[in-house]
Design an enzyme around this catalytic site. Structure first.
Site, PDB file in Angstrom:
ATOM      1  N   GLY A   9     105.633  47.167   3.279  1.00 40.74           N
ATOM      2  CA  GLY A   9     105.678  48.232   2.278  1.00 40.74           C
ATOM      3  C   GLY A   9     106.178  47.691   0.953  1.00 40.74           C
ATOM      4  CE  LYS A  10     106.561  51.265  -4.407  1.00 42.64           C
ATOM      5  NZ  LYS A  10     106.522  52.409  -5.117  1.00 42.64           N
ATOM      6  CD  GLU A  11     111.180  51.579  -2.364  1.00 38.21           C
ATOM      7  OE1 GLU A  11     111.299  52.272  -1.343  1.00 38.21           O
ATOM      8  OE2 GLU A  11     111.178  52.051  -3.504  1.00 38.21           O
ATOM      9  CG  ASN A  43     107.548  58.499   6.671  1.00 38.54           C
ATOM     10  OD1 ASN A  43     107.151  57.352   6.868  1.00 38.54           O
ATOM     11  ND2 ASN A  43     107.974  58.926   5.493  1.00 38.54           N
ATOM     12  CE  LYS A  75     112.249  51.020   6.393  1.00 37.31           C
ATOM     13  NZ  LYS A  75     112.069  52.480   6.529  1.00 37.31           N
ATOM     14  CG  ASP A  77     110.356  55.883   6.091  1.00 38.74           C
ATOM     15  OD1 ASP A  77     111.428  55.411   5.688  1.00 38.74           O
ATOM     16  OD2 ASP A  77     109.309  55.875   5.395  1.00 38.74           O
ATOM     17  CG  ASP A 133     108.875  60.359   2.381  1.00 35.22           C
ATOM     18  OD1 ASP A 133     107.964  61.088   1.914  1.00 35.22           O
ATOM     19  OD2 ASP A 133     108.765  59.131   2.461  1.00 35.22           O
ATOM     20  CD  GLU A 143     113.519  53.462  21.292  1.00 36.51           C
ATOM     21  OE1 GLU A 143     112.831  53.771  22.265  1.00 36.51           O
ATOM     22  OE2 GLU A 143     114.270  54.271  20.705  1.00 36.51           O
TER      23      GLU A 143
HETATM   24  N1  LIG Z   1     110.762  51.728  15.095  1.00 37.86           N
HETATM   25  C1  LIG Z   1     109.482  51.428  14.886  1.00 37.86           C
HETATM   26  N2  LIG Z   1     108.665  51.123  15.916  1.00 37.86           N
HETATM   27  C2  LIG Z   1     107.374  50.809  15.704  1.00 37.86           C
HETATM   28  N3  LIG Z   1     106.795  50.768  14.487  1.00 37.86           N
HETATM   29  C3  LIG Z   1     107.552  51.068  13.414  1.00 37.86           C
HETATM   30  C4  LIG Z   1     108.930  51.423  13.554  1.00 37.86           C
HETATM   31  N4  LIG Z   1     109.416  51.670  12.334  1.00 37.86           N
HETATM   32  C5  LIG Z   1     108.401  51.484  11.476  1.00 37.86           C
HETATM   33  N5  LIG Z   1     107.274  51.123  12.117  1.00 37.86           N
HETATM   34  C6  LIG Z   1     105.954  50.846  11.505  1.00 37.86           C
HETATM   35  O1  LIG Z   1     106.130  50.432  10.156  1.00 37.86           O
HETATM   36  C7  LIG Z   1     105.526  51.358   9.261  1.00 37.86           C
HETATM   37  C8  LIG Z   1     106.399  51.548   8.020  1.00 37.86           C
HETATM   38  O2  LIG Z   1     107.676  52.015   8.405  1.00 37.86           O
HETATM   39  P1  LIG Z   1     108.534  52.975   7.480  1.00 37.86           P
HETATM   40  O3  LIG Z   1     109.882  53.091   8.099  1.00 37.86           O
HETATM   41  O4  LIG Z   1     107.778  54.247   7.252  1.00 37.86           O
HETATM   42  O5  LIG Z   1     108.635  52.132   6.153  1.00 37.86           O
HETATM   43  P2  LIG Z   1     108.396  52.560   4.624  1.00 37.86           P
HETATM   44  O6  LIG Z   1     109.757  52.868   4.118  1.00 37.86           O
HETATM   45  O7  LIG Z   1     107.774  51.357   4.029  1.00 37.86           O
HETATM   46  O8  LIG Z   1     107.498  53.783   4.589  1.00 37.86           O
HETATM   47  C9  LIG Z   1     105.325  52.621  10.074  1.00 37.86           C
HETATM   48  O9  LIG Z   1     104.223  53.348   9.611  1.00 37.86           O
HETATM   49  C10 LIG Z   1     105.107  52.109  11.481  1.00 37.86           C
HETATM   50  O10 LIG Z   1     103.770  51.757  11.687  1.00 37.86           O
HETATM   51 MG   LIG Z   2     107.278  55.463   5.662  1.00 35.06          MG
END
Ligand SMILES: Nc1ncnc2c1ncn2[C@@H]1O[C@H](COP(=O)(O)OP(=O)(O)O)[C@@H](O)[C@H]1O
Ligand SMILES: [Mg+2]
Length: 273
Positions: A74-76, A213, A93, A225, A208, A161
């Site tokens: 992602g961007k951040e 999400n 993350k 998220d 959000d 997880e």
């Molecule tokens: N705990 C997790 N288990 C599996 N996939 C995850 C998990 N957290 C994030 N992802 C994957 O990473 C992507 C981006 O995560 P996210 O937390 O939404 O980040 P952002 O802040 O960039 O939106 C999700 O759409 C999902 O596909």
């Molecule tokens: Mg997200």
């Protein structure tokens, strides 16, 4: 690997430092070797020195044993799949300390008493952001909502997880909409109920919430998220909650089911508070 030639002139402290250095290099190599060359470039781009040091610590603690390629970029933040010392798959993350949008993040942090003493530097804001997501996930998890279980947070690295099957993450609602009207109705009901529990029991507004999400695990919604989630007494909590409910309604209306009026949902969610 370089062999250090110890001699008598090196005192014990120096020797220990070198040993430590060597171990770190070995660990780094272990981390990098697991990855394909293309991933290696990403590693080097994302992992500044400070982030690498955090990863070493996590390795030493056994919280992470290996890190595989990037799952989502992602961007951040970047999402990596990894395994802990027991072979359990986890997600890392990693918030990018260079790419954050200070202005966008600040209002979420500023209205939150949990982060009253945060310094106004970019780096500390990113650390607070990762902490915030961790704490929010903890609250939601403790309230019994299906979210990724938070495992550890250190500076800009959050471990949680892995929600997936095998190596594949469970798809989002955006990528996998409910397969029929019955499932859509059930998921909608479950999500609205989750928003209420999140509000009443965890004291949080997601902020959000949308099909991007929420994961769809064979008809079971999983919210994730949560870095931007705020406490219910945050100055913008009402605005965020209305927006979350609107997003749910907009998405589920398109699936063809009947949705409740946003204002009514809002009342129901916040009732008694
Ligand atoms: N705990 C997790 N288990 C599996 N996939 C995850 C998990 N957290 C994030 N992802 C994957 O990473 C992507 C981006 O995560 P996210 O937390 O939404 O980040 P952002 O802040 O960039 O939106 C999700 O759409 C999902 O596909
Ligand atoms: Mg997200």
């Amino acid at each position: 690997m370089t062999k250090y030639n110890y001699n008598n002139e090196l005192d014990e402290r120096k020797r220990k430092r070198l040993d430590h250095k060597l171990k770190l290099v070995e660990k780094r190599d272990r981390l990098l070797i697991k990855d394909r060359t293309s991933d290696r470039a990403v590693f080097e781009e994302v992992f500044d020195k400070s982030t690498l040091m955090i990863l070493y610590t996590l390795l030493n603690l056994g919280i992470v044993e290996q890190i595989f390629g990037v799952l989502k970029s992602g961007k951040e933040s970047r999402i990596y799949r990894g395994v802990d010392s027991e072979g359990t798959v986890v997600v890392l993350k990693i918030y990018l300390t260079v790419a954050i949008e200070f202005k966008r993040m600040l209002p979420y942090i500023q209205g939150d008493p949990r982060f009253k003493h945060i310094k106004r530097s970019k780096r500390s804001l990113v650390y607070a952001w990762a902490q915030k997501e961790f704490k929010n996930l903890q609250r939601a998890y403790a309230a019994g909502i299906y979210v990724p279980k938070p495992i550890h947070v250190k500076k800009n690295v959050l471990i949680m997880e892995f929600i997936g099957e095998g190596d594949i993450p469970v798809p989002t609602l955006k990528d996998k909409p409910p397969k029929n009207l019955t499932t859509a109705r059930r998921m909608y009901k479950e999500l609205v109920r989750n928003v209420k529990i999140l509000y009443q029991k965890a004291g949080l507004v997601h902020g959000d919430l949308s099909e991007y999400n929420i994961m769809n695990k064979d008809g079971v919604p999983i919210i994730f998220d949560m870095s931007q989630a705020v406490l219910v007494d945050h100055p913008k909590a009402e605005e965020f909650l209305l927006r979350d409910l609107n997003n749910l309604n907009r998405f589920f209306k398109r699936t063809g089911i009947q949705v409740k009026e946003t204002k009514k949902l809002y009342k129901w969610v916040t009732k008694g508070k």
